[in-house]
Scaffold this active site. Sequence first.
Site, PDB file in Angstrom:
ATOM      1  N   HIS A   1      31.722  37.095  41.271  1.00  7.76           N
ATOM      2  CA  HIS A   1      30.649  37.895  41.030  1.00  7.76           C
ATOM      3  C   HIS A   1      29.929  37.256  40.103  1.00  7.76           C
ATOM      4  O   HIS A   1      30.310  36.588  38.956  1.00  7.76           O
ATOM      5  CB  HIS A   1      31.089  39.416  40.592  1.00  7.76           C
TER       6      HIS A   1
ATOM      7  N   CYS B   1      47.827  22.991  64.597  1.00  7.89           N
ATOM      8  CA  CYS B   1      46.894  24.324  64.687  1.00  7.89           C
ATOM      9  C   CYS B   1      45.759  23.901  65.487  1.00  7.89           C
ATOM     10  O   CYS B   1      44.916  23.245  64.737  1.00  7.89           O
ATOM     11  CB  CYS B   1      46.791  25.029  63.537  1.00  7.89           C
TER      12      CYS B   1
HETATM   13  C1  LIG Z   1      39.788  45.257  48.314  1.00  5.99           C
HETATM   14  C2  LIG Z   1      39.697  44.376  47.132  1.00  5.99           C
HETATM   15  C3  LIG Z   1      38.698  43.588  46.890  1.00  5.99           C
HETATM   16  C4  LIG Z   1      38.411  42.874  45.704  1.00  5.99           C
HETATM   17  N1  LIG Z   1      37.218  42.007  45.703  1.00  5.99           N
HETATM   18  C5  LIG Z   1      36.997  41.074  44.640  1.00  5.99           C
HETATM   19  C6  LIG Z   1      36.030  40.383  44.455  1.00  5.99           C
HETATM   20  O1  LIG Z   1      35.242  40.005  45.673  1.00  5.99           O
HETATM   21  N2  LIG Z   1      36.088  39.566  43.396  1.00  5.99           N
HETATM   22  C7  LIG Z   1      36.965  39.604  42.300  1.00  5.99           C
HETATM   23  O2  LIG Z   1      36.417  38.941  41.250  1.00  5.99           O
HETATM   24  N3  LIG Z   1      37.798  40.399  42.624  1.00  5.99           N
HETATM   25  C8  LIG Z   1      38.108  41.256  43.631  1.00  5.99           C
HETATM   26  N4  LIG Z   1      39.104  42.289  43.697  1.00  5.99           N
HETATM   27  C9  LIG Z   1      39.950  42.134  42.463  1.00  5.99           C
HETATM   28  C10 LIG Z   1      41.109  41.035  42.721  1.00  5.99           C
HETATM   29  O3  LIG Z   1      41.534  40.617  43.826  1.00  5.99           O
HETATM   30  C11 LIG Z   1      42.141  41.134  41.488  1.00  5.99           C
HETATM   31  O4  LIG Z   1      41.772  41.567  40.313  1.00  5.99           O
HETATM   32  C12 LIG Z   1      42.860  40.191  41.544  1.00  5.99           C
HETATM   33  O5  LIG Z   1      43.543  39.571  42.647  1.00  5.99           O
HETATM   34  C13 LIG Z   1      44.183  40.517  40.728  1.00  5.99           C
HETATM   35  O6  LIG Z   1      45.159  39.421  40.493  1.00  5.99           O
HETATM   36  P1  LIG Z   1      46.595  39.863  39.594  1.00  5.99           P
HETATM   37  O7  LIG Z   1      47.163  38.485  39.649  1.00  5.99           O
HETATM   38  O8  LIG Z   1      46.346  40.516  38.614  1.00  5.99           O
HETATM   39  O9  LIG Z   1      47.568  40.692  40.509  1.00  5.99           O
HETATM   40  P2  LIG Z   1      48.366  40.280  41.954  1.00  5.99           P
HETATM   41  O10 LIG Z   1      47.545  39.369  42.788  1.00  5.99           O
HETATM   42  O11 LIG Z   1      48.642  41.668  42.609  1.00  5.99           O
HETATM   43  O12 LIG Z   1      49.574  39.605  41.218  1.00  5.99           O
HETATM   44  C14 LIG Z   1      50.484  40.418  40.807  1.00  5.99           C
HETATM   45  C15 LIG Z   1      51.691  39.848  40.991  1.00  5.99           C
HETATM   46  O13 LIG Z   1      52.928  40.475  40.380  1.00  5.99           O
HETATM   47  C16 LIG Z   1      53.984  40.729  41.278  1.00  5.99           C
HETATM   48  N5  LIG Z   1      54.805  41.702  40.539  1.00  5.99           N
HETATM   49  C17 LIG Z   1      54.713  42.650  40.589  1.00  5.99           C
HETATM   50  N6  LIG Z   1      55.653  43.507  40.207  1.00  5.99           N
HETATM   51  C18 LIG Z   1      56.751  42.455  39.915  1.00  5.99           C
HETATM   52  C19 LIG Z   1      58.039  42.474  39.380  1.00  5.99           C
HETATM   53  N7  LIG Z   1      58.620  43.966  39.365  1.00  5.99           N
HETATM   54  N8  LIG Z   1      58.614  41.283  39.204  1.00  5.99           N
HETATM   55  C20 LIG Z   1      57.973  40.052  39.731  1.00  5.99           C
HETATM   56  N9  LIG Z   1      56.834  40.137  40.038  1.00  5.99           N
HETATM   57  C21 LIG Z   1      56.299  41.411  40.305  1.00  5.99           C
HETATM   58  C22 LIG Z   1      53.595  40.967  42.509  1.00  5.99           C
HETATM   59  O14 LIG Z   1      54.156  40.492  43.534  1.00  5.99           O
HETATM   60  C23 LIG Z   1      52.120  40.036  42.625  1.00  5.99           C
HETATM   61  O15 LIG Z   1      52.205  38.678  43.325  1.00  5.99           O
HETATM   62  C24 LIG Z   1      39.359  42.785  44.734  1.00  5.99           C
HETATM   63  C25 LIG Z   1      40.541  43.604  44.921  1.00  5.99           C
HETATM   64  C26 LIG Z   1      40.638  44.410  46.168  1.00  5.99           C
HETATM   65  C27 LIG Z   1      41.780  45.280  46.337  1.00  5.99           C
END
Ligand SMILES: Cc1cc2nc3c(=O)[nH]c(=O)nc-3n(C[C@H](O)[C@H](O)[C@H](O)COP(=O)(O)OP(=O)(O)OC[C@H]3O[C@@H](n4cnc5c(N)ncnc54)[C@H](O)[C@@H]3O)c2cc1C
Lengths: 441, 487
Positions: free
Chosen positions: B50, B401
């Site tokens: 964004h 693929c």
């Molecule tokens: C519908 C939707 C649309 C979005 N669109 C955008 C966008 O267009 N642009 C943007 O900037 N952001 C967007 N976002 C936000 C973005 O996807 C997230 O902010 C980002 O992916 C978060 O990443 P993360 O690594 O924090 O979380 P995650 O990707 O959820 O990573 C967390 C990891 O922790 C692991 N975990 C959890 N519990 C444990 C445990 N007990 N032990 C070991 N590992 C564990 C999980 O398995 C996971 O792999 C969107 C989100 C959604 C849902």
Amino acid sequence: MLQRETDVAIIGGGPAGLAAAVEARNHGCDVLIIERDDSLGGILQQCIHPGFGLHEFDDELAGPEYAQRYIDVVENGGIDVLTNTMVLEITPTKDLYAISENGVINIISKSIVLAMGCRERTRGAIKIPGYRPTGVYTAGLAQRFVNIEGFMPGTEFVILGSGDIGMIMARRLTWEGATVHGVVEIQPYPSGLIRNKVQCLDDYNIPLYLSHTVVRVHGKDRVTGITISKVDENWKMIPGTEKFINCDTLLLSVGLIPENEITKKAGAALSRTNGPVVNQFLSTTINGIFACGNVLQVHDLVDNVAVEAKKAGKLAALYSKGVQVPTSMEKQIVRVSPGNGVGYVIPNVINLDVKEEFIEKAGSMRFSLRVRKPMQDIYIKMRSGQKELYKKFHRYVRPSEMIIFKIKESIKDFLEGLDIDTPIEVYVEPKNKQPGKRERD
Amino acid sequence: MLHDFAIIGAGVTGTAIARELSKYRLNVVVIEKLSDVATETSKANSGIVHAGYAAPEDSLKAEMNVLGNPLFDDICKELYIPFERVGSFVVGVAGDNFDFLEKELQNGLERGIPGIEIIKDVNLIKKMEPRITDDVEMVLHAPSAGIISPFGLAIALAESATINGVEFHYNSPVQNIEDMGNFYIIDCPTRSFQARHIVNAAGLFADEISRMAGDFSFTISPRKGEYLLLDKMEGFINHVLFPVPTKKSKGILVSPTIDGNIFLGPNAKDQESKIDNSTTIYGLEEVVQGGRKIVPSIPLKETITNFAGLRAVSDTNDFIIRASDNKPRLFHAAGIQSPGLSSCLAIAKRIIEIIKEGGVSLELKDNFYRSREKPIVFKELNWTERDQLIKEDPAFGNIVCRCETITEGEIVQSITRPNGARTVDGIKFRTRAGMGRCQGGFCTPKVIKILSRELDLEEDEIVKREARTKYFYGHTKDFRRHKDATA
Ligand SMILES: Cc1cc2nc3c(=O)[nH]c(=O)nc-3n(C[C@H](O)[C@H](O)[C@H](O)COP(=O)(O)OP(=O)(O)OC[C@H]3O[C@@H](n4cnc5c(N)ncnc54)[C@H](O)[C@@H]3O)c2cc1C
Ligand SMILES: Cc1cc2nc3c(=O)[nH]c(=O)nc-3n(C[C@H](O)[C@H](O)[C@H](O)COP(=O)(O)OP(=O)(O)OC[C@H]3O[C@@H](n4cnc5c(N)ncnc54)[C@H](O)[C@@H]3O)c2cc1C
């Protein structure tokens, strides 16, 4: 980069490619078949059930046996074959590019026959909500796992769609010791052949849920069940009719669609079957490129594939020998449109300015079509404006059975009777209908 | 072994932090519950970087987004990650609240977002985006908005971190955390880890990780968003298209993906379950209705799949990026909802600052490898290059693929690279094999074979993702025998 030249290049070594190759060879051409798999035979290699070649060989053969008869002819007939070689592109100037483990091959040919077959539609195309676990496969993929790789992709199955592969797999899986809890079909009738319904479902007490669809896939990692629901005429689910079925695998047999990646890249126009637009000579909109078999329209009988493919092979051969075969792009064409009750008709267009001596060579004037829904006591008719060109009574017609007819009169008279500004219409007319009053669907 | 840092969670947040930490003389481990990087929220989102005008004033979301957006150019070049600043439109149609667009423009200008403007010339809008609805009256145009593959980003970041010495452990859900005074013991079902510091990047479960460590300061709740993905349609639309949000909904967008597909979505629905990422009839219908509002001609028959993701919404509704208030050596990167992808590179930098502020001395390595080996993408080569490549390695002459034109060579490469694929989905997300219109119908058996050969496993041991996602129930002959025996 390797270069090869040939008179006729045939893309795909399934029954369509094989039959086209043999025919082109019989017309004195150098022929090269390019097949991406490690052996010839196409989809038949995994169809180990009987039911092939009833017309062509007057014998009930299993898929691989049928294919072998053609492969023998190809191998003894001086036809060149490249297996493990995949065509990736036909350029607008008709250069073929293929790759194999030896590198890129650039094939220069005088004419090309498209015979790449079809692929299965998938879940996305039909948008089932729910999870995306393992255990959701197309029926053809499951067929490959079981028949070729020798693995069981599940133990408790539900099959969505009553296409032929789905019904055949229901029987196969039952034989293998799995349980098939049902075949779910959104239409009020089975979409595959009645023969397959009787022999593959009824004989094994596998329920067929007509006017039903899968509304949810359960299970985050592996399928744990599905919910089905009854649907109304508009395919909308009827609330309150949901039913949960326990299963670990959902197979999809929701239809096939012509393989059209390279057809598109070559710049050929596509029709509503998703195959290329062709004229009565099976010529696409590009000079010297012909199409036959499932790449053009999905066939239910391999014998019909063979007939169509021979025609394409012959015309490709003629073209390579310098005969000007009109393409479906030329000026003197009239459209063939599917009318009441008809899903599609091939050829899509008819060329009118055909030289007389060529008419002889090109062979019969053959139409193939599918109806939209099962009907009884109807005429299949063809007309140009008010002029009736063809009419035949059918006791039963079904979408699962391709209908084929030929023009009986002389082709010359037939063509002369057509008018460039009046499209030809192929349609269904109920037997008891007043003339002039046709129902639209 | 005592690690300096354990990062819990390998989404875009965790992998970005891992790469940032790998620049220092530290011993870092990443502990991930699932079978690969980016298998939870980071694989199911809109993939949009964004521009940064939209997040609320004075929020960490806004700050991180504005700081994070410009960081993508360099890193994507260094790590060969496809990224394109296609620009975004907020599409104003008759009846919309145009004041809102003006306000967003002001936000954008104040935050220094490059090139942001309102376009009122409908002809110009139509020229830039021919398939936009005829009802369009004005758009807010932010040229710095970009599109990226979120899992491509996480995979590249993790590979880079691996090259620089970070260890990744998958299939390792953290179940318990014990503070031993000057280090933590982190228990997973099959092994435990010891680490001086913990960075909590566990997405939806960051609150649980925090509680395991004894910090009860926040909660995370899930908000689902559903999508429809359409086949490739190069040039069908050119920009990320947002509607003007209403009170009820932020609105459904229509956008190209970096690979040339089109998607519609997401809707937004709060729910209890952090597990349930299933799509629903109603959700998909909402997505369709919303998408049609901005691009009425959207060809839904080109749909190839649907999916849903869960936003990790914290109870402050903002990112939580800070040291724990009550536990030493614990740092949170939690509540990373949208725009978390856009912000992840800035969040990683901020975490480093916070760690330093906490008195940990970090020393830069002198041999940090910025880049990685460029992945070979067969499809992008010309015929002469392809021929050359196949001559060097015949595996590139075998298409696995057909929808995406992916060769065996690329599959093998995705397995043998640092932090390579171990599962069928791992290959899919690294190479796109199985992501095309046939959704794996053709390539799955081939991919299973290659994986089993390269990993020296039996074919029926190969999984899609985690252990419970096996493909086969044994050989057909054994199966029949087993059935006969039990019958
Ligand atoms: C519908 C939707 C649309 C979005 N669109 C955008 C966008 O267009 N642009 C943007 O900037 N952001 C967007 N976002 C936000 C973005 O996807 C997230 O902010 C980002 O992916 C978060 O990443 P993360 O690594 O924090 O979380 P995650 O990707 O959820 O990573 C967390 C990891 O922790 C692991 N975990 C959890 N519990 C444990 C445990 N007990 N032990 C070991 N590992 C564990 C999980 O398995 C996971 O792999 C969107 C989100 C959604 C849902
Ligand atoms: C499941 C099923 C059951 C059937 N049952 C019966 C039956 O019982 N009786 C009957 O008579 N008919 C049956 N049929 C119908 C009939 O056998 C098929 O329609 C027929 O095989 C189609 O032949 P084809 O050559 O057009 O396609 P295919 O057999 O699919 O052959 C196409 C070939 O082209 C190759 N190819 C594709 N793209 C490329 C490329 N780019 N480069 C190189 N090679 C390429 C493919 O590998 C393949 O070998 C059945 C069909 C199906 C699908």
